[in-house]
Design an enzyme around this catalytic site. Sequence first.
Site, short mmCIF file in Angstrom:
data_model
loop_
_atom_site.label_atom_id
_atom_site.label_comp_id
_atom_site.label_asym_id
_atom_site.label_seq_id
_atom_site.Cartn_x
_atom_site.Cartn_y
_atom_site.Cartn_z
N HIS A 37 66.15 40.64 43.80
CA HIS A 37 65.68 39.33 44.46
C HIS A 37 66.46 38.18 44.01
O HIS A 37 66.72 37.51 44.97
CB HIS A 37 64.17 39.20 44.03
CG HIS A 37 63.30 40.36 44.35
ND1 HIS A 37 62.73 41.30 43.53
CD2 HIS A 37 62.74 40.86 45.47
CE1 HIS A 37 61.79 42.19 43.88
NE2 HIS A 37 61.98 41.89 45.44
N GLN A 155 65.16 49.34 56.71
CA GLN A 155 64.33 47.85 57.12
C GLN A 155 65.16 46.76 57.39
O GLN A 155 64.79 46.34 58.40
CB GLN A 155 63.64 47.46 55.70
CG GLN A 155 63.30 46.16 55.56
CD GLN A 155 62.19 45.78 54.41
OE1 GLN A 155 61.09 46.18 54.10
NE2 GLN A 155 63.02 44.96 53.50
N MET A 186 67.98 48.65 41.93
CA MET A 186 66.85 48.01 41.32
C MET A 186 65.76 48.01 42.33
O MET A 186 65.86 47.74 43.80
CB MET A 186 67.19 46.52 41.00
CG MET A 186 68.12 46.47 39.80
SD MET A 186 67.89 44.70 39.15
CE MET A 186 69.17 44.89 37.82
N ARG A 189 59.53 48.87 41.95
CA ARG A 189 58.51 50.16 41.76
C ARG A 189 59.34 50.95 40.59
O ARG A 189 58.42 51.79 39.95
CB ARG A 189 58.60 51.18 43.05
CG ARG A 189 57.56 50.51 43.89
CD ARG A 189 57.13 51.57 45.01
NE ARG A 189 55.96 51.17 45.87
CZ ARG A 189 56.37 50.66 47.18
NH1 ARG A 189 57.46 50.37 47.51
NH2 ARG A 189 55.26 50.26 47.87
O1 PAF Z 1 61.30 44.49 51.14
C1 PAF Z 1 60.27 43.95 50.76
O2 PAF Z 1 60.08 43.57 49.88
C2 PAF Z 1 59.26 43.79 52.07
O3 PAF Z 1 59.23 44.78 52.61
C3 PAF Z 1 59.13 42.62 52.64
C4 PAF Z 1 60.49 42.43 53.58
C5 PAF Z 1 59.23 41.26 51.87
C6 PAF Z 1 58.13 42.44 53.74
O4 PAF Z 1 56.96 42.53 53.21
#
Ligand code: PAF
Length: 281
Positions: A37, A155, A186, A189
């Site tokens: 992140h 995604q 990473m 979970r």
């Molecule tokens: O990848 C993620 O952490 C989630 O799927 C997201 C894009 C924040 C949507 O909740």
Amino acid sequence: MKILHSLCDTRHFVNEIKKKGLSMGLVPTMGALHEGHLSLVRESKRQCDVTIVSIFVNPTQFGPKEDFKAYPRTMDEDSILLKKEGVDAIFSPSSDDMYPQDGLAATQVFVPELSTLYCGVSRPHFFNGVCMLVSRLFHCIPADKAFFGEKDFQQLTIIKKMVRDLLIPIHIVGCPLIREKNGLAMSSRNRYLSGPEFDEASRLYLALSEARQSFYNGETSSHILTTRIRSLLIRNGYINMDYCVLVNPVTLQEEAVARKGARLLVAGWIGKTRLIDTLML
Ligand code: PAF
């Protein structure tokens, strides 16, 4: 660093940024932040004047038997990390704000032909939930750019398509996957994994890397490459496979012949933890 909870405060904050003519980057997350992140945050800070991170554990992307309740919620630690990174604001809305009409009554957003493949088979609710949430986030925070990791490559592809199809004027930036020292991708979970499971999980990356090496040694059959990955992982009992495919990086359709730039996508279970990984040939 501002912490924004209400939609009203958020709109006000965003309008002030727009009035100043500053560019805005959004990093959507579910919290439980890790280096993956933070790499998105750093990229947003590199490319945009102002960076907003959203933290929201999105109920609509979890199935009834999944880990919504157990999903780690670590707002205090997350805030400290984001402050250190120089983030301008955290957007942490309530479920009622994001979904004023709950459940089936809410307006749905989904990308049919991509959402039913791969992860969509074992998690049929997942991408619809992601699209419902991310489209709402984009309306609350009309950023110039939004940053997503390539780790969840399906995604990322679906969000790019949703934005194109719905004419949402936000540029989607895909950022490289970040790995643990042992090669494991990473993920929030990963904290569910026991010590031995954490070691076993690194085999996922090893199997993908070996397949990529075989490709560079001349193997172009997608069937052979993906079968090697499956058998390496299953033979050693490391992982209960969900899927393993080689796909076109734009259409996500399976490729019969491997070529440079194609994507290996895998998902599987180590104990009770579902892991995904990807590698580009
Ligand atoms: O990848 C993620 O952490 C989630 O799927 C997201 C894009 C924040 C949507 O909740």
